[in-house]
Design a protein around this motif. Structure first.
Motif, mmCIF file in Angstrom:
data_model
loop_
_atom_site.group_PDB
_atom_site.id
_atom_site.type_symbol
_atom_site.label_atom_id
_atom_site.label_comp_id
_atom_site.label_asym_id
_atom_site.label_seq_id
_atom_site.Cartn_x
_atom_site.Cartn_y
_atom_site.Cartn_z
ATOM 1 N N LYS A 79 9.347 8.481 2.597
ATOM 2 C CA LYS A 79 10.640 9.752 3.772
ATOM 3 C C LYS A 79 9.695 9.911 5.476
ATOM 4 O O LYS A 79 10.224 9.967 6.256
ATOM 5 N N GLU A 80 8.428 9.939 4.613
ATOM 6 C CA GLU A 80 8.120 10.395 5.633
ATOM 7 C C GLU A 80 7.249 9.584 6.967
ATOM 8 O O GLU A 80 6.391 10.520 7.763
ATOM 9 N N GLN A 81 7.463 8.236 6.407
ATOM 10 C CA GLN A 81 5.999 7.605 7.544
ATOM 11 C C GLN A 81 7.571 7.062 8.771
ATOM 12 O O GLN A 81 8.118 7.396 8.447
ATOM 13 N N LYS A 82 6.347 7.408 9.356
ATOM 14 C CA LYS A 82 7.273 6.351 10.987
ATOM 15 C C LYS A 82 6.686 4.838 11.256
ATOM 16 O O LYS A 82 5.647 5.077 10.943
ATOM 17 N N GLY A 83 7.726 4.590 12.029
ATOM 18 C CA GLY A 83 6.524 3.662 13.099
ATOM 19 C C GLY A 83 7.081 1.918 12.107
ATOM 20 O O GLY A 83 7.656 2.328 11.216
ATOM 21 N N ASP A 84 6.451 1.587 12.694
ATOM 22 C CA ASP A 84 6.765 0.095 11.513
ATOM 23 C C ASP A 84 5.361 -0.893 11.618
ATOM 24 O O ASP A 84 5.572 -2.136 11.441
ATOM 25 N N LYS A 85 4.592 -0.463 11.826
ATOM 26 C CA LYS A 85 3.969 -0.725 10.895
ATOM 27 C C LYS A 85 3.422 -0.183 9.013
ATOM 28 O O LYS A 85 4.135 0.347 8.651
ATOM 29 N N VAL A 86 2.774 -1.310 8.373
ATOM 30 C CA VAL A 86 2.480 -1.258 6.876
ATOM 31 C C VAL A 86 2.207 -0.135 6.551
ATOM 32 O O VAL A 86 0.308 -0.606 6.721
ATOM 33 N N PHE A 87 2.125 1.276 6.223
ATOM 34 C CA PHE A 87 1.435 1.811 5.364
ATOM 35 C C PHE A 87 2.467 2.182 3.470
ATOM 36 O O PHE A 87 2.853 1.321 3.360
ATOM 37 N N PHE A 88 1.805 2.993 3.020
ATOM 38 C CA PHE A 88 1.583 2.910 1.469
ATOM 39 C C PHE A 88 3.637 3.345 1.500
ATOM 40 O O PHE A 88 3.757 4.774 1.852
ATOM 41 N N GLY A 89 4.245 3.386 0.363
ATOM 42 C CA GLY A 89 5.484 3.594 0.658
ATOM 43 C C GLY A 89 6.502 2.646 1.246
ATOM 44 O O GLY A 89 7.406 2.303 0.832
ATOM 45 N N ALA A 90 6.204 2.112 2.132
ATOM 46 C CA ALA A 90 6.616 0.833 2.981
ATOM 47 C C ALA A 90 6.756 -0.748 2.404
ATOM 48 O O ALA A 90 6.797 -0.661 1.447
ATOM 49 N N ALA A 91 8.668 -0.088 2.773
ATOM 50 C CA ALA A 91 9.272 -1.997 1.627
ATOM 51 C C ALA A 91 9.181 -3.317 3.554
ATOM 52 O O ALA A 91 9.714 -2.909 4.018
ATOM 53 N N SER A 123 -3.616 -4.425 -4.616
ATOM 54 C CA SER A 123 -3.687 -5.923 -5.347
ATOM 55 C C SER A 123 -3.656 -5.942 -3.956
ATOM 56 O O SER A 123 -3.127 -6.343 -2.312
ATOM 57 N N PRO A 124 -3.992 -7.379 -4.234
ATOM 58 C CA PRO A 124 -4.454 -8.752 -2.616
ATOM 59 C C PRO A 124 -3.540 -8.786 -1.712
ATOM 60 O O PRO A 124 -3.571 -8.731 -0.732
ATOM 61 N N VAL A 125 -2.005 -8.809 -2.021
ATOM 62 C CA VAL A 125 -1.033 -8.610 -1.208
ATOM 63 C C VAL A 125 -1.023 -7.456 -0.655
ATOM 64 O O VAL A 125 -0.122 -7.322 0.301
ATOM 65 N N GLY A 126 -1.684 -6.306 -1.043
ATOM 66 C CA GLY A 126 -0.919 -4.839 -0.604
ATOM 67 C C GLY A 126 -2.204 -4.714 -0.076
ATOM 68 O O GLY A 126 -1.950 -4.811 1.551
ATOM 69 N N ARG A 127 -3.370 -5.072 -0.275
ATOM 70 C CA ARG A 127 -4.315 -4.924 0.905
ATOM 71 C C ARG A 127 -4.052 -5.866 2.277
ATOM 72 O O ARG A 127 -4.604 -5.771 3.279
ATOM 73 N N ALA A 128 -3.333 -7.245 2.155
ATOM 74 C CA ALA A 128 -2.900 -7.808 3.452
ATOM 75 C C ALA A 128 -2.164 -7.616 3.981
ATOM 76 O O ALA A 128 -2.237 -7.693 5.429
ATOM 77 N N LEU A 129 -1.209 -6.992 3.592
ATOM 78 C CA LEU A 129 0.320 -6.546 4.299
ATOM 79 C C LEU A 129 -0.623 -4.926 5.095
ATOM 80 O O LEU A 129 0.468 -4.464 5.883
ATOM 81 N N LEU A 130 -1.626 -4.396 4.966
ATOM 82 C CA LEU A 130 -1.150 -2.489 5.563
ATOM 83 C C LEU A 130 -1.945 -2.814 6.494
ATOM 84 O O LEU A 130 -2.200 -4.139 7.329
ATOM 85 N N GLY A 131 -1.117 -1.933 7.340
ATOM 86 C CA GLY A 131 -1.595 -2.127 8.526
ATOM 87 C C GLY A 131 -1.262 -3.154 9.402
ATOM 88 O O GLY A 131 -1.508 -3.384 11.089
#
Length: 157
Positions: A79-91, A123-131
């Motif tokens: 809930k403390e994350q902002k923006g539209d980039k993928v970081f930890f906790g993102a759906a 995970s492979p999917v998680g690493r690919a999505l980050l950022g």
């Protein structure tokens, strides 16, 4: 910290609850069962005693693991994350090459659940999505072959 143990507040709460249950409910119950079995006499052929000791070791091992994981936990509130980039906790909603849509939530290693789309940030999917951000196309390497996915949306809830 070379290998951080990121976890959501919900995940930390679940681990704490499991540790508390093991410590205050399960372990005392098994200790009592072992004591009752030991009171029956010959322990070398007492299956209840042997099984109880084995179960006690398993509980102690799990309690030790949970304690270490909670001690090293870095709680990150999505809930403390902002923006539209993928970081930890993102759906993240993605669309694969076949047009199928999937929703993933980036969580810690102790929280993964493939049935609900909760994947590890390692995970492979998680690493690919980050950022990445909506509109980006990522390629995920997997044993069955590479797959491309387009990020449709990113939410923090």
């Amino acid at each position: 910290m070379p290998n951080p143990n990121y976890i959501t507040p919900e995940g930390a709460r679940r681990l704490s609850e499991e540790l508390g249950r093991l410590r205050s409910v399960d372990r005392p119950r098994i200790v009592q069962e072992v004591a009752d079995a030991a009171a029956q006499g010959d322990r070398s052929e007492n299956a209840e005693y042997i099984y109880g000791k084995k179960k006690l070791r398993e509980i102690d091992r799990r309690m030790h693991y949970l304690t270490k994981r909670l001690e090293s936990a870095v709680v990150v509130d999505p809930k403390e994350q902002k923006g539209d980039k993928v970081f930890f906790g993102a759906a993240i909603e993605v669309e694969d090459e076949d047009g199928k849509r999937h929703t993933y939530r980036i969580v810690g290693e102790d929280e993964i659940d493939s049935k609900t789309g909760r994947i590890s940030w390692k995970s492979p999917v998680g690493r690919a999505l980050l950022g990445k951000a909506p509109g980006d196309v990522v390629t995920v390497r997997r044993p069955a072959g590479d797959i491309e996915m387009e990020i449709v949306s990113v939410k923090y809830t």
